[in-house]
Design a protein around this motif. Structure first.
Motif, PDB file in Angstrom:
ATOM      1  N   PRO A 392       0.813  -1.235   0.000  1.00  0.00           N
ATOM      2  CA  PRO A 392       0.000   0.000   0.000  1.00  0.00           C
ATOM      3  C   PRO A 392       0.837   1.272   0.000  1.00  0.00           C
ATOM      4  O   PRO A 392       0.476   2.261  -0.646  1.00  0.00           O
ATOM      5  CB  PRO A 392      -0.829  -0.131   1.283  1.00  0.00           C
ATOM      6  CG  PRO A 392      -0.938  -1.610   1.506  1.00  0.00           C
ATOM      7  CD  PRO A 392       0.364  -2.187   1.048  1.00  0.00           C
ATOM      8  N   GLY A 393       1.966   1.262   0.702  1.00  0.00           N
ATOM      9  CA  GLY A 393       2.782   2.460   0.770  1.00  0.00           C
ATOM     10  C   GLY A 393       3.510   2.801  -0.512  1.00  0.00           C
ATOM     11  O   GLY A 393       4.066   3.904  -0.643  1.00  0.00           O
ATOM     12  N   ASP A 394       3.525   1.873  -1.473  1.00  0.00           N
ATOM     13  CA  ASP A 394       4.215   2.130  -2.739  1.00  0.00           C
ATOM     14  C   ASP A 394       3.363   2.912  -3.729  1.00  0.00           C
ATOM     15  O   ASP A 394       3.891   3.518  -4.668  1.00  0.00           O
ATOM     16  CB  ASP A 394       4.649   0.812  -3.389  1.00  0.00           C
ATOM     17  CG  ASP A 394       5.900   0.229  -2.750  1.00  0.00           C
ATOM     18  OD1 ASP A 394       6.368   0.806  -1.749  1.00  0.00           O
ATOM     19  OD2 ASP A 394       6.396  -0.806  -3.247  1.00  0.00           O
ATOM     20  N   PHE A 395       2.039   2.854  -3.564  1.00  0.00           N
ATOM     21  CA  PHE A 395       1.183   3.547  -4.529  1.00  0.00           C
ATOM     22  C   PHE A 395       1.434   5.054  -4.467  1.00  0.00           C
ATOM     23  O   PHE A 395       1.569   5.643  -3.391  1.00  0.00           O
ATOM     24  CB  PHE A 395      -0.293   3.268  -4.250  1.00  0.00           C
ATOM     25  CG  PHE A 395      -0.735   1.887  -4.657  1.00  0.00           C
ATOM     26  CD1 PHE A 395      -0.871   1.555  -5.994  1.00  0.00           C
ATOM     27  CD2 PHE A 395      -0.999   0.914  -3.694  1.00  0.00           C
ATOM     28  CE1 PHE A 395      -1.278   0.281  -6.367  1.00  0.00           C
ATOM     29  CE2 PHE A 395      -1.403  -0.351  -4.057  1.00  0.00           C
ATOM     30  CZ  PHE A 395      -1.542  -0.676  -5.402  1.00  0.00           C
ATOM     31  N   VAL A 396       1.510   5.668  -5.634  1.00  0.00           N
ATOM     32  CA  VAL A 396       1.618   7.126  -5.743  1.00  0.00           C
ATOM     33  C   VAL A 396       0.212   7.625  -6.066  1.00  0.00           C
ATOM     34  O   VAL A 396      -0.231   7.582  -7.215  1.00  0.00           O
ATOM     35  CB  VAL A 396       2.615   7.539  -6.833  1.00  0.00           C
ATOM     36  CG1 VAL A 396       2.728   9.067  -6.919  1.00  0.00           C
ATOM     37  CG2 VAL A 396       3.990   6.912  -6.579  1.00  0.00           C
ATOM     38  N   VAL A 397      -0.510   8.058  -5.025  1.00  0.00           N
ATOM     39  CA  VAL A 397      -1.916   8.437  -5.193  1.00  0.00           C
ATOM     40  C   VAL A 397      -1.976   9.890  -5.673  1.00  0.00           C
ATOM     41  O   VAL A 397      -1.461  10.802  -5.014  1.00  0.00           O
ATOM     42  CB  VAL A 397      -2.697   8.262  -3.880  1.00  0.00           C
ATOM     43  CG1 VAL A 397      -4.169   8.619  -4.092  1.00  0.00           C
ATOM     44  CG2 VAL A 397      -2.559   6.823  -3.376  1.00  0.00           C
ATOM     45  N   LEU A 398      -2.611  10.093  -6.809  1.00  0.00           N
ATOM     46  CA  LEU A 398      -2.683  11.409  -7.425  1.00  0.00           C
ATOM     47  C   LEU A 398      -4.104  11.944  -7.361  1.00  0.00           C
ATOM     48  O   LEU A 398      -5.074  11.176  -7.472  1.00  0.00           O
ATOM     49  CB  LEU A 398      -2.241  11.331  -8.897  1.00  0.00           C
ATOM     50  CG  LEU A 398      -0.820  10.809  -9.145  1.00  0.00           C
ATOM     51  CD1 LEU A 398      -0.585  10.636 -10.638  1.00  0.00           C
ATOM     52  CD2 LEU A 398       0.209  11.763  -8.552  1.00  0.00           C
ATOM     53  N   PRO A 399      -4.250  13.250  -7.213  1.00  0.00           N
ATOM     54  CA  PRO A 399      -5.597  13.828  -7.213  1.00  0.00           C
ATOM     55  C   PRO A 399      -6.174  13.856  -8.614  1.00  0.00           C
ATOM     56  O   PRO A 399      -5.436  13.836  -9.609  1.00  0.00           O
ATOM     57  CB  PRO A 399      -5.363  15.248  -6.687  1.00  0.00           C
ATOM     58  CG  PRO A 399      -3.964  15.570  -7.113  1.00  0.00           C
ATOM     59  CD  PRO A 399      -3.201  14.269  -7.014  1.00  0.00           C
ATOM     60  N   ASP A 400      -7.488  13.901  -8.710  1.00  0.00           N
ATOM     61  CA  ASP A 400      -8.114  14.065 -10.009  1.00  0.00           C
ATOM     62  C   ASP A 400      -7.762  15.443 -10.556  1.00  0.00           C
ATOM     63  O   ASP A 400      -7.766  16.439  -9.819  1.00  0.00           O
ATOM     64  CB  ASP A 400      -9.634  13.940  -9.893  1.00  0.00           C
ATOM     65  CG  ASP A 400     -10.074  12.503  -9.648  1.00  0.00           C
ATOM     66  OD1 ASP A 400      -9.306  11.591 -10.004  1.00  0.00           O
ATOM     67  OD2 ASP A 400     -11.171  12.292  -9.099  1.00  0.00           O
ATOM     68  N   PRO A 401      -7.431  15.544 -11.846  1.00  0.00           N
ATOM     69  CA  PRO A 401      -7.057  16.840 -12.409  1.00  0.00           C
ATOM     70  C   PRO A 401      -8.263  17.770 -12.479  1.00  0.00           C
ATOM     71  O   PRO A 401      -9.413  17.315 -12.531  1.00  0.00           O
ATOM     72  CB  PRO A 401      -6.556  16.475 -13.811  1.00  0.00           C
ATOM     73  CG  PRO A 401      -7.257  15.196 -14.150  1.00  0.00           C
ATOM     74  CD  PRO A 401      -7.412  14.461 -12.849  1.00  0.00           C
TER      75      PRO A 401
END
Length: 441
Positions: A392-401
């Protein structure tokens, strides 16, 4: 984007590498040349140095220079070779005209890891007409290495490509260099870059006052290898390394799913324009998709850019397919070609515009390279490790543009494409005829 899955075949006798910390051991691009051990070691050092330079900035546990998995899945990541920027800035007609505007169009717009030049010849009436198109995906750094460490091999390769007498040393290293072997490798590097490649944004060449555009004509009237500064080994490594992370977005339910193109390229405003090209999103998204599945991403041997497919069926001659001898792939073995020459040879009385391009219900004469590379798929070879669970800590969670990337608003439209269009129109759409390449076939 097209991803072609093919079986991984280990080439040569080398053992599978153990990961990014081991010395790389790539073969010559396309297996096209037999290199001495010393020159091959130097080529691998060039690759290794570029990787080490980029790794502190863009490294990822999901990217290794070579596959650490002993049985990786070998894949070809592909895109079409036509320049995308002039089309999204204006339209396809403008893209075709500007991209076909000789060396000026090539140096400004051919940034999809695919460059081309049009060979011309006079017909029986003395009119200069397009004869054939030369397409290349060869990396400039490879030729730079040969110029430094193997001048004789470099000249042999170019002689074979040109189909005539070997080029003079002065054509390769500049008018003051009658014998490059009297120079040091560092001096040969600068002389060759000034004459044949330009500085390619390499700091040492810029400091040596190498101009952005090469002063020699040999790789201008011919497409011998790529020379656009964005078509280099460093950019290829960068865009794959940048993409090789498990980018994700959070859904309304709180679950994670793979991030989309706009989310990934919206991380930093200057990156947004890269999403509008053919090459960068194809390479980055393929790497990101693999990393999201827990796969490691590497370059398969041999590292390079390749012509993976050519849709020749859309080209017609006298109501049928073009003759087979008019399609010549070279500079690579085992399907890893880096060069395409398309069109009649010098001894053939026909010309390129005797060919028609049949797409849908339209049929147009073939007049330049843009119509050809629209049907040429290019790209690198990657090697993917087996899928694994992503911590889980590897995911790079990005916001919706905030909204979709508007390609027409990209800075390149006003900074590069519009001035080129204005210059083209000022020239009344009639560029000066290029000199015919030496040693035509």
């Amino acid at each position: 984007m097209t991803i072609l899955f093919v079986p991984y075949v280990a080439c040569g006798s080398r053992d599978p590498p153990g990961g990014a910390d081991m010395p790389s051991s790539f073969s010559a691009p396309g297996f096209a040349d037999e290199l001495t051990p010393g020159v091959l070691d130097r080529w691998n050092q060039v690759v290794e140095d570029e990787f080490k330079r980029l790794e502190p900035l863009y490294g990822s546990p999901y990217f290794t220079l070579e596959p650490g998995d002993p049985n990786p899945q070998r894949v070809a990541v592909t895109w079409f070779g036509n320049p995308a920027e002039p089309e999204f800035c204006f339209d396809e007609t403008t893209a075709r005209r500007l991209s076909d505007w000789g060396v000026r169009g090539r140096r400004a717009l051919h940034n999809e890891y695919c460059e081309y030049a049009v060979v011309t010849a006079p017909d029986q009436q003395g009119n200069l007409r397009p004869k054939r198109v030369q397409v290349t995906t060869e990396l400039p750094e490879y030729y730079q290495l040969l110029a430094e460490d193997a001048p004789d091999l470099l000249r042999d390769i170019l002689s074979d490509t040109l189909g005539g007498e070997p080029p003079r040393w002065e054509e390769l290293y500049g008018p003051a260099v009658a014998n490059p072997k009297l120079l040091s490798p560092a001096q040969r590097r600068v002389a060759f870059a000034r004459q044949m490649t330009g500085h390619g944004l390499h700091p040492d060449l810029q400091e040596a006052d190498v101009p952005a555009d090469p002063v020699g004509s040999l790789n201008a009237v011919n497409a011998l290898f790529m020379a656009h500064p964005i078509n280099g080994l460093d950019d290829l490594l960068y865009i794959v390394m940048f993409g090789a992370k498990p980018y994700a977005r959070r859904t309304a339910s709180g679950a994670l799913e793979a991030a989309g193109r706009d989310q990934i390229f919206r991380q930093d405003p200057p990156l947004a324009a890269l999403a509008c090209r053919n090459a960068d999103p194809a390479a980055a998204m393929a790497a990101a998709g693999a990393a999201f599945d827990g796969r490691t991403v590497s370059f398969a041997d041999p590292i390079g850019m390749y012509i993976h497919a050519f849709t020749s069926e859309v080209f017609q001659f006298e109501g049928g397919p073009v003759p087979d001898p008019w399609i010549r792939l070279s500079r690579g073995r085992q399907g890893l070609h880096q060069r395409l020459e398309f069109g009649p040879g010098d001894a053939d009385p026909h010309f390129l515009d005797d060919i028609t391009v049949a797409e849908g219900e339209s049929e147009d004469p073939l007049t330049g390279g843009y119509q050809v590379v629209r049907h040429v798929q290019v790209g690198p070879l990657a090697a993917l490790g087996a899928p694994k669970d992503v911590p889980p800590g590897d995911f790079v969670v990005l916001p919706d543009p905030p909204g979709p990337i508007r390609c027409r608003d990209a800075g390149v439209c006003n900074d590069v494409v519009r001035p080129l269009k204005e210059a083209f129109e000022a020239a009344a759409g009639q560029p000066a005829p290029p000199a015919g390449p030496r040693g035509r076939r």
